[in-house]
Enzyme design. Structure first.
Site, PDB file in Angstrom:
ATOM      1  N   GLY A 120      10.912  31.552  50.880  1.00 49.12           N
ATOM      2  CA  GLY A 120      10.542  30.375  51.685  1.00 49.12           C
ATOM      3  C   GLY A 120      11.800  29.768  52.302  1.00 49.12           C
ATOM      4  O   GLY A 120      12.860  30.397  52.311  1.00 49.12           O
ATOM      5  N   ARG A 121      11.699  28.531  52.756  1.00 52.67           N
ATOM      6  CA  ARG A 121      12.827  27.900  53.454  1.00 52.67           C
ATOM      7  C   ARG A 121      14.091  27.870  52.600  1.00 52.67           C
ATOM      8  O   ARG A 121      15.175  28.174  53.074  1.00 52.67           O
ATOM      9  CB  ARG A 121      12.465  26.468  53.874  1.00 52.67           C
ATOM     10  CG  ARG A 121      11.601  26.373  55.117  1.00 52.67           C
ATOM     11  CD  ARG A 121      11.420  24.900  55.478  1.00 52.67           C
ATOM     12  NE  ARG A 121      11.239  24.116  54.258  1.00 52.67           N
ATOM     13  CZ  ARG A 121      10.067  23.857  53.711  1.00 52.67           C
ATOM     14  NH1 ARG A 121       8.972  24.262  54.288  1.00 52.67           N
ATOM     15  NH2 ARG A 121       9.988  23.160  52.597  1.00 52.67           N
ATOM     16  N   ILE A 122      13.942  27.512  51.300  1.00 51.65           N
ATOM     17  CA  ILE A 122      15.147  27.387  50.468  1.00 51.65           C
ATOM     18  C   ILE A 122      15.720  28.773  50.126  1.00 51.65           C
ATOM     19  O   ILE A 122      16.922  28.999  50.224  1.00 51.65           O
ATOM     20  CB  ILE A 122      14.860  26.528  49.216  1.00 51.65           C
ATOM     21  CG1 ILE A 122      14.479  25.102  49.663  1.00 51.65           C
ATOM     22  CG2 ILE A 122      16.075  26.490  48.280  1.00 51.65           C
ATOM     23  CD1 ILE A 122      14.035  24.161  48.559  1.00 51.65           C
ATOM     24  N   ARG A 143      11.462  25.299  39.703  1.00 48.67           N
ATOM     25  CA  ARG A 143      10.765  24.472  38.720  1.00 48.67           C
ATOM     26  C   ARG A 143      10.931  25.118  37.356  1.00 48.67           C
ATOM     27  O   ARG A 143      10.867  26.349  37.238  1.00 48.67           O
ATOM     28  CB  ARG A 143       9.267  24.373  39.071  1.00 48.67           C
ATOM     29  CG  ARG A 143       8.957  23.442  40.239  1.00 48.67           C
ATOM     30  CD  ARG A 143       9.200  21.982  39.869  1.00 48.67           C
ATOM     31  NE  ARG A 143       8.859  21.061  40.926  1.00 48.67           N
ATOM     32  CZ  ARG A 143       9.735  20.499  41.762  1.00 48.67           C
ATOM     33  NH1 ARG A 143      11.014  20.765  41.673  1.00 48.67           N
ATOM     34  NH2 ARG A 143       9.328  19.641  42.682  1.00 48.67           N
ATOM     35  N   GLU A 176      11.062  18.896  31.073  1.00 53.73           N
ATOM     36  CA  GLU A 176      12.079  17.875  31.368  1.00 53.73           C
ATOM     37  C   GLU A 176      11.642  16.516  30.829  1.00 53.73           C
ATOM     38  O   GLU A 176      10.467  16.163  30.962  1.00 53.73           O
ATOM     39  CB  GLU A 176      12.276  17.797  32.891  1.00 53.73           C
ATOM     40  CG  GLU A 176      12.857  19.086  33.438  1.00 53.73           C
ATOM     41  CD  GLU A 176      13.023  19.082  34.949  1.00 53.73           C
ATOM     42  OE1 GLU A 176      12.840  18.025  35.586  1.00 53.73           O
ATOM     43  OE2 GLU A 176      13.343  20.142  35.487  1.00 53.73           O
ATOM     44  N   HIS A 207      18.466  18.485  36.904  1.00 52.52           N
ATOM     45  CA  HIS A 207      17.585  18.463  38.079  1.00 52.52           C
ATOM     46  C   HIS A 207      18.188  17.635  39.235  1.00 52.52           C
ATOM     47  O   HIS A 207      17.636  16.606  39.618  1.00 52.52           O
ATOM     48  CB  HIS A 207      16.189  17.929  37.689  1.00 52.52           C
ATOM     49  CG  HIS A 207      15.110  18.345  38.646  1.00 52.52           C
ATOM     50  ND1 HIS A 207      13.810  18.564  38.278  1.00 52.52           N
ATOM     51  CD2 HIS A 207      15.144  18.568  39.980  1.00 52.52           C
ATOM     52  CE1 HIS A 207      13.090  18.900  39.328  1.00 52.52           C
ATOM     53  NE2 HIS A 207      13.884  18.912  40.384  1.00 52.52           N
TER      54      HIS A 207
HETATM   55  C1  DGY Z   1      11.767  18.256  44.994  1.00 49.87           C
HETATM   56  O1  DGY Z   1      11.856  17.555  45.990  1.00 49.87           O
HETATM   57  O2  DGY Z   1      10.743  18.906  44.741  1.00 49.87           O
HETATM   58  C2  DGY Z   1      12.948  18.298  44.073  1.00 49.87           C
HETATM   59  O3  DGY Z   1      12.744  19.121  42.978  1.00 49.87           O
HETATM   60  C3  DGY Z   1      13.365  16.925  43.615  1.00 49.87           C
HETATM   61  O4  DGY Z   1      14.109  16.327  44.563  1.00 49.87           O
END
Ligand code: DGY
Length: 333
Positions: free
Chosen positions: A156-158, A238, A267, A285
């Site tokens: 995806g984008r990231i 996640r 978490e 996180h």
């Molecule tokens: C998100 O935006 O989903 C990140 O995990 C928290 O900033």
């Protein structure tokens, strides 16, 4: 008409001010995640809720908010805290903040990769503890990153952004996803591979899949067993995407070389033993936590909320059917 907005946690002041210009805003002043009961009490009668990934937004909460609730705007790109069908059924729009945290999160992923490969936090701890007695050739030997194979789960984008940044290290990039992604291939020369090949060939394996039932424990004992003993696992997606207990075992037995984690399964609690391992980099996180990114996330949130409360379509709605459902219900009244 001014309407009631509840913000579940302190977020940038500029975002609150943008909302306050048109509506009445209450912010949870405690700066802690509220229990479902507390949240339910606080959102009663609100037309909009600004939520965080730590707030479970389900049917019970929306019923507590009442029929005036029209939007829940997540101050996050992730949406796994949303019960989408329940919101859609109630005509409540759900929005997130895509795009603006890609650079921060991808840069952080690269930082985690480098920190683990070059053992920076471990070496820093050693120095701070006053244990350094001088330069030695066989001291804190790490792993090269340049020209190694980077495996990306989720294009995806990231994931794509990480691939672009990794090209600076001349890495060979392979990726796995539900389907091939032309954009990542065109931009970075990445090659689509099966999950089996991804596990077997990656020197660095970084996870960028969304948390959905299919990706829960995407990396478990079996997968860890199929990785190279020299591999480093990076997770800034996640926590539940990785079986953390199995990871602790694998790291303890040196079945993989190391891991760098921004996110955790439960978490803020970590799996027993994780914190004691030397071959893991752990941070709380913070992948998207930059000044610029947090402000931009806030701008999207306020735009989404103000749009919906003035009867317009928000930019980042993940359940547009909710908007149609609400207008159909109003037309029928
Ligand atoms: C998100 O935006 O989903 C990140 O995990 C928290 O900033």
């Amino acid at each position: 008409m001014r309407q009631k907005i509840y913000v579940t946690r302190a977020i940038p002041r500029a975002t609150i001010e943008a909302l306050e210009a048109e509506h009445d805003v209450t912010v949870n002043g405690d700066d802690r995640a509220l229990s479902p009961e507390e949240l339910g009490r606080n959102v009663a009668g609100c037309a909009a809720i600004v939520s965080l990934l730590t707030d479970r937004i389900d049917g019970a909460l929306l019923d507590a908010a009442g029929p005036n609730c029209r939007i829940v705007a997540n101050y996050a790109v992730g949406t796994n805290n949303f019960d989408v069908p329940s919101a859609t059924e109630r005509g409540v729009a759900l929005t997130n903040t895509p795009g603006v945290l890609d650079d921060a999160t991808a840069t952080h992923t690269i930082a985690l990769m480098l920190a683990m490969a070059r053992r920076i936090p471990e070496a820093e701890r050693f120095l701070r503890e006053g244990r350094w007695d001088g330069w030695k050739p066989m001291f804190f030997i790490g792993a090269d990153v340049d020209r190694k194979t980077l495996g990306i789960a989720g294009a995806g984008r990231i994931g794509r952004n990480v691939a672009r940044k990794a090209r600076g290290f001349d890495m060979e990039i392979i990726y796995s996803d539900v389907a091939p992604n032309q954009a990542i291939e065109d931009e970075t020369g990445a090659r689509f591979v099966s999950k089996d090949e991804l596990l077997a060939r990656s020197d660095f394996l970084t996870l960028h899949v969304p948390l959905v039932p299919e990706t829960h424990h995407y990396i478990g004992a079996d997968e860890l067993g199929r990785m190279k003993p020299t591999a480093i696992l990076i997770n800034a997606s996640r926590g539940p995407v990785v079986d953390e207990k199995a990871l602790v075992e694998a790291l303890r037995e040196r079945r993989i070389w190391g891991a760098a984690l921004d996110v955790f399964e439960k978490e803020p609690v970590l799996a027993p033993g994780l914190i004691d391992l030397p071959n893991v980099v752990i941070v709380p996180h913070i992948a998207s936590a930059t000044e610029e990114t947090r402000l931009q996330m806030g701008e999207i949130v306020s735009r989404n909320v103000l749009a919906v409360l003035s009867g317009k379509q928000p930019d980042c709605c993940i359940n547009v059917e909710a908007l149609t459902r609400r207008s159909a219900t109003r037309a029928a009244l």
